[in-house]
Design an enzyme around this catalytic site. Structure first.
Site, short mmCIF file in Angstrom:
data_model
loop_
_atom_site.label_atom_id
_atom_site.label_comp_id
_atom_site.label_asym_id
_atom_site.label_seq_id
_atom_site.Cartn_x
_atom_site.Cartn_y
_atom_site.Cartn_z
N ARG A 34 31.07 33.98 80.03
CA ARG A 34 32.35 34.41 79.38
C ARG A 34 32.87 33.44 78.39
O ARG A 34 34.15 33.37 78.05
CB ARG A 34 33.41 34.60 80.26
CG ARG A 34 33.32 35.80 81.29
CD ARG A 34 34.36 36.48 81.94
NE ARG A 34 33.88 37.48 82.71
CZ ARG A 34 33.42 37.37 83.94
NH1 ARG A 34 33.71 36.31 84.47
NH2 ARG A 34 33.19 38.53 84.68
N LYS B 184 31.95 34.17 62.90
CA LYS B 184 31.07 35.36 63.04
C LYS B 184 29.68 35.20 64.03
O LYS B 184 29.00 34.25 63.39
CB LYS B 184 30.78 36.19 61.71
CG LYS B 184 31.79 36.91 61.24
CD LYS B 184 31.39 37.82 60.04
CE LYS B 184 32.43 38.51 59.39
NZ LYS B 184 32.18 39.40 58.60
N LYS C 194 35.88 29.33 52.10
CA LYS C 194 35.89 30.21 53.22
C LYS C 194 37.07 29.90 54.29
O LYS C 194 37.42 30.74 54.63
CB LYS C 194 34.35 30.07 53.84
CG LYS C 194 34.34 31.01 54.94
CD LYS C 194 32.84 31.52 55.10
CE LYS C 194 32.93 32.47 56.17
NZ LYS C 194 31.82 33.03 56.81
N GLU D 207 39.04 39.75 60.01
CA GLU D 207 38.82 40.58 58.83
C GLU D 207 39.50 41.96 58.97
O GLU D 207 39.16 43.03 58.76
CB GLU D 207 36.99 40.86 59.08
CG GLU D 207 36.58 41.66 57.88
CD GLU D 207 35.28 41.44 57.87
OE1 GLU D 207 34.49 40.67 58.16
OE2 GLU D 207 34.62 42.60 57.08
N ASN E 102 33.36 39.87 51.39
CA ASN E 102 32.29 41.03 51.12
C ASN E 102 31.92 41.53 49.75
O ASN E 102 31.17 42.64 49.57
CB ASN E 102 32.59 42.43 51.93
CG ASN E 102 32.87 42.09 53.60
OD1 ASN E 102 32.04 41.21 53.94
ND2 ASN E 102 33.47 42.55 54.18
N HIS F 216 28.52 43.08 48.61
CA HIS F 216 27.85 43.24 49.85
C HIS F 216 27.68 44.88 49.78
O HIS F 216 26.78 45.21 50.69
CB HIS F 216 28.64 42.71 51.15
CG HIS F 216 28.28 41.37 51.17
ND1 HIS F 216 28.67 40.37 50.73
CD2 HIS F 216 27.73 40.63 52.40
CE1 HIS F 216 28.34 39.23 50.99
NE2 HIS F 216 28.07 39.41 52.10
#
Ligand code: GLY
Length: 369
Positions: free
Chosen positions: A128, A150, A234, A244, A252, A255
């Site tokens: 976990r 991410k 970033k 997000e 994005n 993208h």
């Protein structure tokens, strides 16, 4: 090269779930052990790497970890995007258990985006959650995927469809590793670097245009400064919006159409190249529809071409629309696109499928007209 020591730069990321430092410098692989010692708890550090990167750098990183008092283990998997799947991830989890890693110990993700994403997801889920140090060795991983938490693996149904937001405890980027990256791969990563400049830094945009990052004539100091500047860009986004919900969607840029171009090529076209083409198509389409400035579209297309990256696509518009619309970032029947208004200024706008079709028609495959 001057022979002068290269100045290390440290960028602090401060998200709601974790605060951590990103160290960017030259000769940093030898510092991984002591830096991870300061940032992480535990006794065992398990390095996860692919077969190519492990051969190049694992010995140095393992030695540095051992010198800082870590008991070490190494898990490797075959290099390549094809490894980024549930079966490899499962084997990594079994390997962590076999190495006796406890929840207090840490994983060291040594490699490019595939390794960082998959080792990060293993860290997010093993027992976990245990700590992870990201040690990116590719330009794309240094400027983008190692920062911001991410993590993911691919499913048969698509890329990055299983994952978690899970911030690392530290990031250590050694720009010397870029010496072993091919010119083509550096060029591909420049798509994301240009994207960062378009998002929020006109001065960086101008500098990247004057001295291309893929030109091979940057000093180590300049490389460290540019990588660190990308990390700051970033950082500013993920500090404000870790999960997000809003601002992070601006990352994005390029993208929506870029992912469609990438998928249509069956992932033979690199991610950065696809994003670069997607950014040009989106800017050109919006400009032709009078929704952004012609000059912005021209400047983006000019710099992308200067880097030898694609500025357009010949993929059929209906295919692009279908693939763009199947993207995981779609919300019901609408999709959020990122609109460049000026170099350094973008916004997120919700558009219908019909609107996206008009943008694709106006911006893609323009060479044929
Ligand atoms: N690469 C985009 C993001 O991290 O949100």
């Amino acid at each position: 090269m001057t022979g002068m020591p290269v100045q290390e730069r440290i960028v602090t990321v401060d998200t709601p779930s974790r605060t951590y430092d990103v160290h960017v410098g030259s000769g940093m692989l030898e510092q991984v052990g002591p830096l991870v010692r300061e940032a992480c708890t535990g006794e065992v550090a398990c390095v996860i790497s692919d077969s190519t990167v492990a051969q190049l750098y694992a010995d140095r990183v393992l030695a540095s970890l051992a010198s800082a008092g870590w008991k070490t283990a190494l898990l490797t998997f075959p290099a390549g995007e094809a490894s980024k799947r549930i079966s490899t991830y499962g084997k990594l989890l079994e390997g962590l258990a076999a190495a006796g890693l406890t929840r207090d110990d840490c994983i060291v993700a040594l490699g490019g985006g595939v390794t960082g994403d998959m080792a990060g997801f293993a860290a997010a889920t093993y027992l976990r959650g245990c700590e992870v140090a990201q040690v990116p060795t590719s330009l794309l991983a240094m400027v983008d995927s190692s920062v911001g938490g991410k993590t993911a693996v691919d499913l048969e149904a698509g890329k990055n469809l299983a994952g978690a937001f899970f911030q690392p405890s530290i990031v250590v980027a050694d720009v010397d590793c870029l010496d072993t990256i091919s010119h083509d791969l550096i060029t591909d990563s420049c798509g994301e670097v240009i994207k960062h400049a378009v998002l929020s830094d006109p001065a960086l945009f101008d500098e990247l245009g004057r001295t291309p990052l893929n030109g091979g004539d940057l000093s180590r100091d300049a490389l460290v400064r540019i990588v660190a500047r990308n990390v700051e860009i970033k950082r500013d986004v993920v500090d404000a919006d870790e999960r997000e919900q809003g601002l992070r969607q601006t990352l994005n840029l390029g993208h929506t159409i870029g992912h469609a171009i990438e998928a249509a090529s069956d992932y033979h076209l690199g991610h950065g190249s696809s994003v670069a083409a997607g950014m040009c198509c989106m800017a050109r389409g919006l400009a032709r529809l009078g929704e952004t400035d012609e000059d912005v579209a021209r400047r983006i297309t000019t710099i992308v071409a200067r880097y030898g990256l694609p500025t357009d696509t010949d993929v059929d518009h209906s295919v692009l629309l279908r693939l763009a619309h199947s993207d995981k970032k779609r919300h019901g029947d609408s999709i959020n696109i990122v609109v460049p208004h000026a170099i350094g200024s973008v916004s997120v706008e919700k558009v219908s499928c019909e609107r996206l079709a008009s943008i694709i028609d106006a911006g893609c495959g323009t060479k044929e007209r």
